[in-house]
Write a protein that holds these residues in place. Sequence first.
Motif, short mmCIF file in Angstrom:
data_model
loop_
_atom_site.label_atom_id
_atom_site.label_comp_id
_atom_site.label_asym_id
_atom_site.label_seq_id
_atom_site.Cartn_x
_atom_site.Cartn_y
_atom_site.Cartn_z
N PHE A 124 0.76 -1.18 0.13
CA PHE A 124 0.01 -0.07 0.10
C PHE A 124 0.98 1.21 -0.23
CE2 PHE A 124 -2.58 -3.53 1.68
CZ PHE A 124 -3.62 -3.23 1.12
N ASP A 125 0.55 2.23 -0.86
CA ASP A 125 1.11 3.71 -0.84
C ASP A 125 0.61 4.40 0.26
OD1 ASP A 125 2.45 2.92 -3.41
OD2 ASP A 125 0.46 2.90 -4.18
N CYS A 126 -0.50 4.43 0.81
CA CYS A 126 -1.11 5.03 1.52
C CYS A 126 -2.02 4.59 2.44
CB CYS A 126 -1.77 6.41 0.99
SG CYS A 126 -2.57 7.60 2.13
N PHE A 127 -1.97 5.02 3.79
CA PHE A 127 -2.82 4.47 4.97
C PHE A 127 -3.85 5.54 5.44
CE2 PHE A 127 0.90 1.81 4.88
CZ PHE A 127 0.15 0.45 4.78
N ALA A 128 -4.88 5.56 4.79
CA ALA A 128 -5.79 6.77 5.45
C ALA A 128 -6.74 6.30 6.18
CB ALA A 128 -6.65 7.21 4.18
N PHE A 129 -6.23 6.64 7.57
CA PHE A 129 -7.04 6.09 8.87
C PHE A 129 -7.79 7.16 9.65
CE2 PHE A 129 -4.51 1.91 10.12
CZ PHE A 129 -4.64 1.29 8.73
N HIS A 130 -8.85 6.78 10.21
CA HIS A 130 -9.57 7.58 11.18
C HIS A 130 -8.73 8.29 12.04
CE1 HIS A 130 -12.38 9.26 13.96
NE2 HIS A 130 -12.03 8.31 14.83
N GLN A 131 -8.85 9.58 12.15
CA GLN A 131 -7.72 10.31 12.91
C GLN A 131 -8.44 10.46 14.44
OE1 GLN A 131 -4.85 12.50 11.22
NE2 GLN A 131 -5.33 10.41 10.39
N ALA A 132 -8.08 9.37 15.18
CA ALA A 132 -8.81 9.31 16.33
C ALA A 132 -8.02 10.00 17.46
CB ALA A 132 -8.77 7.82 16.81
N ASN A 133 -6.76 9.73 17.74
CA ASN A 133 -5.78 10.81 18.34
C ASN A 133 -4.44 10.24 17.73
OD1 ASN A 133 -4.48 9.19 20.26
ND2 ASN A 133 -6.38 9.48 21.67
N LYS A 148 2.61 0.60 14.76
CA LYS A 148 3.27 -0.18 15.64
C LYS A 148 2.93 -1.64 15.41
CE LYS A 148 6.19 -0.73 19.78
NZ LYS A 148 6.31 0.03 20.99
N LYS A 149 1.73 -1.91 16.09
CA LYS A 149 1.33 -3.36 16.18
C LYS A 149 1.04 -3.97 14.63
CE LYS A 149 -0.91 -3.08 20.58
NZ LYS A 149 -1.77 -3.67 21.28
N THR A 150 0.91 -3.42 13.72
CA THR A 150 0.47 -3.82 12.29
C THR A 150 1.79 -3.85 11.31
OG1 THR A 150 -0.36 -1.78 11.66
CG2 THR A 150 -1.84 -3.68 12.78
N LYS A 151 2.90 -3.02 11.85
CA LYS A 151 4.26 -2.92 10.85
C LYS A 151 3.87 -1.96 9.71
CE LYS A 151 6.62 -7.11 12.29
NZ LYS A 151 5.54 -7.36 13.44
N ILE A 152 2.92 -0.96 10.14
CA ILE A 152 2.52 -0.09 8.96
C ILE A 152 3.81 0.92 9.26
CG2 ILE A 152 0.95 1.86 8.40
CD1 ILE A 152 -1.19 -0.17 8.90
N ASP A 153 4.20 1.47 7.95
CA ASP A 153 5.13 2.53 7.94
C ASP A 153 4.35 4.06 8.18
OD1 ASP A 153 7.17 4.49 7.54
OD2 ASP A 153 7.15 4.10 5.41
N PHE A 154 4.60 4.37 9.38
CA PHE A 154 3.87 5.75 9.92
C PHE A 154 4.09 6.77 8.81
CE2 PHE A 154 3.14 9.22 12.83
CZ PHE A 154 1.79 8.82 13.21
N GLU A 155 5.25 6.80 8.21
CA GLU A 155 5.40 8.06 7.32
C GLU A 155 4.39 7.78 5.90
OE1 GLU A 155 7.60 10.42 7.55
OE2 GLU A 155 7.86 9.79 9.59
N ARG A 156 3.78 6.62 5.96
CA ARG A 156 2.81 6.57 4.82
C ARG A 156 1.28 6.63 5.23
NH1 ARG A 156 3.87 1.15 2.08
NH2 ARG A 156 5.22 0.51 3.73
#
Length: 370
Positions: free
Chosen positions: A261-270, A279-287
């Motif tokens: 995936f190029d982008c992770f557009a997640f709900h902006q909870a906090n 961290k728990k899913t090994k997603i690159d936070f920069e994306r």
Amino acid sequence: MAFFKFNNIRVAGIACAVPMNKVKTESYKSLFGDEEVVKFMAMTGVKESRRTSEFQTCSDLGYRAAKELLAKKGIAAEEIGALLFVSHSPDYRRPSTAFVLQYRLGIPKEAVCYDISLGCSSLVVGMQTVASIMNTSDIKKALVVVGDTAGKSVYPTDRSSAMLFGEAGAVMLLEKTSNVKDEICALVRSDGSGYRYMIIPGGGYRNLHASEEVVMCEDGNERTLMNSFIQGTSVFTFTIFDVPRLIKDFLTQTKTTPDDFDCFAFHQANLYILKQIAKKTKIDFERMPITLDRYGNTSGASAIVSLCDRYGKDDERKVIKVMACGFGIGISLGITAFEIDTDDILPIYEDNEIFEEGLITNPNQLYEKK
């Protein structure tokens, strides 16, 4: 497992609008004190948010976004076969706000229009519902309008919510294609045992005439039954454990990894929650685009706001693969994957307009004038 897969349907465009009114989080220092506000900003990442005026609604913002998107795409309103408004912030208790938007946009009478009452997961569930409708009908183009004005239901001195929420309206255009490689996948879950975690207890038909007496709650915040309640510990636990599990199950089901995936557009909870999920899913936070700092928690519009913020003014045209995830009130969780051309991602619009005709302050306004 409620897993959905649709071929020959694509995300043909997205747009969003926010109110022009900016609220600096630092402005709450006089109310809550310096230490409380600094701590809040560090934990949530919210430095500024947008708030609607008294009579402006998220459908006003969704209307502006839809008008811009249809104009950019060169699509006439007559081509739209379905319109879903997915939100916890309707214009009225009845009728559905989808009918108001149908009328304002000039969408034909042959179209299917209705509301779905959902908050943070509204985009994913709205997409899944519209794609299901299109998959079993002759509808070729459809709109999903999402957003909330959650700030309107917060008690002014509620430290847990007053500084958190931003307000926005967003729209997504779905379109049938002849390309079998056009694909949308979605995984949706619900947990009704958490219906009390985020709730406005009064004003619905369970307690229509709820007391508006101000009560000091156990968390040290004053509220009435007509205000938003958030059980912070329960919500935090749910997001830290259930959301990563949802993402991992989705990756397994789709035979993908975060690297796909190029982008992770997640709900902006906090901000803290998003970092923990990554961290728990090994997603690159920069994306994972972050818009909390400037727009606050914009509920179901979060994913589109984030995409429009990152790509809306990007001159480099490319096709990106997006994972979008929404989670919250309900409790409801949803995750989806789709591709979109960045040229079909519009910038964030600012708007203060309201639907004057819809502002009814006297019942006699409802009678048709001959």
